[in-house]
Design a protein around this motif. Structure first.
Motif, PDB file in Angstrom:
ATOM      1  N   ALA A  11       0.838  -1.206   0.000  1.00  0.00           N
ATOM      2  CA  ALA A  11       0.000   0.000   0.000  1.00  0.00           C
ATOM      3  C   ALA A  11       0.870   1.252   0.000  1.00  0.00           C
ATOM      4  O   ALA A  11       0.611   2.203  -0.756  1.00  0.00           O
ATOM      5  CB  ALA A  11      -0.928  -0.011   1.210  1.00  0.00           C
ATOM      6  N   ARG A  12       1.902   1.257   0.834  1.00  0.00           N
ATOM      7  CA  ARG A  12       2.805   2.417   0.904  1.00  0.00           C
ATOM      8  C   ARG A  12       3.490   2.645  -0.441  1.00  0.00           C
ATOM      9  O   ARG A  12       3.549   3.763  -0.945  1.00  0.00           O
ATOM     10  CB  ARG A  12       3.825   2.178   2.016  1.00  0.00           C
ATOM     11  CG  ARG A  12       4.448   3.407   2.582  1.00  0.00           C
ATOM     12  CD  ARG A  12       5.264   3.207   3.851  1.00  0.00           C
ATOM     13  NE  ARG A  12       5.712   1.870   4.158  1.00  0.00           N
ATOM     14  CZ  ARG A  12       5.150   1.063   5.066  1.00  0.00           C
ATOM     15  NH1 ARG A  12       4.084   1.458   5.737  1.00  0.00           N
ATOM     16  NH2 ARG A  12       5.639  -0.139   5.298  1.00  0.00           N
ATOM     17  N   GLU A  13       3.994   1.561  -1.055  1.00  0.00           N
ATOM     18  CA  GLU A  13       4.695   1.665  -2.340  1.00  0.00           C
ATOM     19  C   GLU A  13       3.750   2.141  -3.450  1.00  0.00           C
ATOM     20  O   GLU A  13       4.163   2.877  -4.347  1.00  0.00           O
ATOM     21  CB  GLU A  13       5.307   0.301  -2.715  1.00  0.00           C
ATOM     22  CG  GLU A  13       6.189   0.324  -3.923  1.00  0.00           C
ATOM     23  CD  GLU A  13       7.463   1.134  -3.751  1.00  0.00           C
ATOM     24  OE1 GLU A  13       7.909   1.737  -4.760  1.00  0.00           O
ATOM     25  OE2 GLU A  13       8.024   1.190  -2.631  1.00  0.00           O
ATOM     26  N   ALA A  14       2.486   1.719  -3.379  1.00  0.00           N
ATOM     27  CA  ALA A  14       1.491   2.119  -4.380  1.00  0.00           C
ATOM     28  C   ALA A  14       0.923   3.507  -4.088  1.00  0.00           C
ATOM     29  O   ALA A  14       0.152   4.046  -4.893  1.00  0.00           O
ATOM     30  CB  ALA A  14       0.361   1.102  -4.437  1.00  0.00           C
ATOM     31  N   ASP A  15       1.286   4.069  -2.925  1.00  0.00           N
ATOM     32  CA  ASP A  15       0.767   5.369  -2.494  1.00  0.00           C
ATOM     33  C   ASP A  15      -0.761   5.325  -2.398  1.00  0.00           C
ATOM     34  O   ASP A  15      -1.474   6.215  -2.872  1.00  0.00           O
ATOM     35  CB  ASP A  15       1.224   6.487  -3.435  1.00  0.00           C
ATOM     36  CG  ASP A  15       1.087   7.869  -2.788  1.00  0.00           C
ATOM     37  OD1 ASP A  15       1.087   7.934  -1.542  1.00  0.00           O
ATOM     38  OD2 ASP A  15       0.954   8.856  -3.535  1.00  0.00           O
ATOM     39  N   MET A  16      -1.240   4.230  -1.796  1.00  0.00           N
ATOM     40  CA  MET A  16      -2.674   4.031  -1.594  1.00  0.00           C
ATOM     41  C   MET A  16      -2.902   3.643  -0.140  1.00  0.00           C
ATOM     42  O   MET A  16      -1.962   3.220   0.551  1.00  0.00           O
ATOM     43  CB  MET A  16      -3.199   2.902  -2.504  1.00  0.00           C
ATOM     44  CG  MET A  16      -3.174   3.217  -3.981  1.00  0.00           C
ATOM     45  SD  MET A  16      -3.644   1.776  -4.991  1.00  0.00           S
ATOM     46  CE  MET A  16      -5.356   1.554  -4.512  1.00  0.00           C
ATOM     47  N   SER A  17      -4.140   3.726   0.283  1.00  0.00           N
ATOM     48  CA  SER A  17      -4.470   3.240   1.620  1.00  0.00           C
ATOM     49  C   SER A  17      -4.545   1.713   1.573  1.00  0.00           C
ATOM     50  O   SER A  17      -4.800   1.133   0.515  1.00  0.00           O
ATOM     51  CB  SER A  17      -5.816   3.805   2.081  1.00  0.00           C
ATOM     52  OG  SER A  17      -6.861   3.238   1.310  1.00  0.00           O
ATOM     53  N   ARG A  18      -4.341   1.109   2.723  1.00  0.00           N
ATOM     54  CA  ARG A  18      -4.439  -0.355   2.773  1.00  0.00           C
ATOM     55  C   ARG A  18      -5.841  -0.837   2.391  1.00  0.00           C
ATOM     56  O   ARG A  18      -5.979  -1.767   1.595  1.00  0.00           O
ATOM     57  CB  ARG A  18      -4.043  -0.832   4.173  1.00  0.00           C
ATOM     58  CG  ARG A  18      -3.762  -2.304   4.230  1.00  0.00           C
ATOM     59  CD  ARG A  18      -3.167  -2.666   5.555  1.00  0.00           C
ATOM     60  NE  ARG A  18      -3.727  -3.932   5.971  1.00  0.00           N
ATOM     61  CZ  ARG A  18      -3.324  -4.607   7.017  1.00  0.00           C
ATOM     62  NH1 ARG A  18      -2.370  -4.150   7.777  1.00  0.00           N
ATOM     63  NH2 ARG A  18      -3.883  -5.736   7.311  1.00  0.00           N
ATOM     64  N   PRO A  19      -6.925  -0.205   2.906  1.00  0.00           N
ATOM     65  CA  PRO A  19      -8.265  -0.624   2.464  1.00  0.00           C
ATOM     66  C   PRO A  19      -8.451  -0.444   0.954  1.00  0.00           C
ATOM     67  O   PRO A  19      -9.148  -1.232   0.315  1.00  0.00           O
ATOM     68  CB  PRO A  19      -9.212   0.295   3.254  1.00  0.00           C
ATOM     69  CG  PRO A  19      -8.437   0.697   4.461  1.00  0.00           C
ATOM     70  CD  PRO A  19      -7.007   0.781   4.013  1.00  0.00           C
ATOM     71  N   TYR A  70      -6.975  -3.415  -0.754  1.00  0.00           N
ATOM     72  CA  TYR A  70      -7.830  -4.594  -0.560  1.00  0.00           C
ATOM     73  C   TYR A  70      -9.045  -4.611  -1.493  1.00  0.00           C
ATOM     74  O   TYR A  70      -9.679  -5.635  -1.658  1.00  0.00           O
ATOM     75  CB  TYR A  70      -8.293  -4.698   0.902  1.00  0.00           C
ATOM     76  CG  TYR A  70      -7.274  -5.351   1.803  1.00  0.00           C
ATOM     77  CD1 TYR A  70      -6.902  -6.680   1.615  1.00  0.00           C
ATOM     78  CD2 TYR A  70      -6.691  -4.638   2.844  1.00  0.00           C
ATOM     79  CE1 TYR A  70      -5.973  -7.287   2.442  1.00  0.00           C
ATOM     80  CE2 TYR A  70      -5.763  -5.239   3.684  1.00  0.00           C
ATOM     81  CZ  TYR A  70      -5.402  -6.553   3.474  1.00  0.00           C
ATOM     82  OH  TYR A  70      -4.481  -7.154   4.292  1.00  0.00           O
ATOM     83  N   GLN A  71      -9.350  -3.495  -2.115  1.00  0.00           N
ATOM     84  CA  GLN A  71     -10.440  -3.483  -3.089  1.00  0.00           C
ATOM     85  C   GLN A  71     -10.040  -4.207  -4.377  1.00  0.00           C
ATOM     86  O   GLN A  71     -10.906  -4.601  -5.156  1.00  0.00           O
ATOM     87  CB  GLN A  71     -10.839  -2.039  -3.422  1.00  0.00           C
ATOM     88  CG  GLN A  71     -11.528  -1.334  -2.292  1.00  0.00           C
ATOM     89  CD  GLN A  71     -11.879   0.106  -2.653  1.00  0.00           C
ATOM     90  OE1 GLN A  71     -11.816   0.505  -3.815  1.00  0.00           O
ATOM     91  NE2 GLN A  71     -12.262   0.880  -1.642  1.00  0.00           N
ATOM     92  N   TYR A  72      -8.737  -4.390  -4.572  1.00  0.00           N
ATOM     93  CA  TYR A  72      -8.244  -4.977  -5.829  1.00  0.00           C
ATOM     94  C   TYR A  72      -7.573  -6.337  -5.639  1.00  0.00           C
ATOM     95  O   TYR A  72      -7.586  -7.157  -6.555  1.00  0.00           O
ATOM     96  CB  TYR A  72      -7.260  -4.012  -6.506  1.00  0.00           C
ATOM     97  CG  TYR A  72      -7.934  -2.725  -6.884  1.00  0.00           C
ATOM     98  CD1 TYR A  72      -8.602  -2.603  -8.101  1.00  0.00           C
ATOM     99  CD2 TYR A  72      -7.956  -1.651  -6.004  1.00  0.00           C
ATOM    100  CE1 TYR A  72      -9.251  -1.425  -8.447  1.00  0.00           C
ATOM    101  CE2 TYR A  72      -8.608  -0.472  -6.336  1.00  0.00           C
ATOM    102  CZ  TYR A  72      -9.251  -0.366  -7.557  1.00  0.00           C
ATOM    103  OH  TYR A  72      -9.903   0.790  -7.885  1.00  0.00           O
TER     104      TYR A  72
END
Length: 197
Positions: free
Chosen positions: A32-40, A43-45
């Motif tokens: 999530a950090r590497e993708a610059d996204m939230s962990r939730p 988890y959508q993908y």
């Protein structure tokens, strides 16, 4: 951002994390950090780290298979086309080794339960691709056996990638020897010849 683009971003991030930390030590927080996204959001993908690994393996192997198909369809003699297709296979292993010397064995492991299905499907498709090319040039040869031998030879080269130049050179020499032998099955009865039914 489109859904496919988000999944690509997540799988790219997973590749970075897996090559940096290894699969076992990578966490969903890392991805999530590497993708610059939230962990939730991640988890959508993907369901979990294992799902991300399976999807990434499917993408890497699918891309390699597509490139191998393109290589085998190029102009040239059988040796050139087989070499080009197998260089794609070898190139994937070299890329993983280059990107992650410490974790390449874990990422490349044929026996890994996470990607066993994808690896098996890829190997079968590669065998069929090579066999079809051999059969078209040498219809009296056991093309599937030749393809299996070529794949086993290439897997052997993937076992030691410490010298970046040697595997490619050995692959070219090996395929040249295989294809030279195919044209001489009458002189060499030990070469795989298709059984007459």
């Amino acid at each position: 951002m489109l859904e496919d683009e988000r999944l690509k971003l997540i799988l790219d991030a997973a590749y970075t994390c897996f090559t940096r930390h290894g699969v076992k030590r990578t966490t969903m927080d890392d991805i999530a950090r590497e993708a610059d996204m939230s962990r939730p959001g991640v988890y959508q993908y993907v369901r979990n780290k294992e799902d991300a690994f399976r999807r990434l393996a499917a993408r890497l192997l699918g891309d390699a298979l597509e490139d191998a198909r393109g290589a085998i369809d190029t102009q040239g003699d059988l040796r050139t086309r087989l070499t080009a297709a197998l260089e794609v296979k070898l190139g994937l292993a070299v890329r993983l080794w280059r990107d992650s010397p410490a974790h390449a064995a874990e990422l490349l492991g044929v026996d890994t339960r996470l990607s066993a299905e994808q690896v098996e499907a890829y190997n079968t498709a590669m065998r069929d691709l090579l066999a079809n090319a051999v059969a078209a040039d040498h219809p009296d040869t056991d093309a599937v056996e030749v393809a299996e031998l070529l794949l086993a030879f290439t897997r052997g080269l993937e076992a030691d990638l410490s010298d970046a130049e040697a595997p490619g050179r050995r692959l070219r020499h090996g395929v040249a020897l295989f294809t030279a032998g195919l044209g001489r099955t009458d002189d060499h009865p030990h070469l795989p010849v298709k059984e007459q039914s």
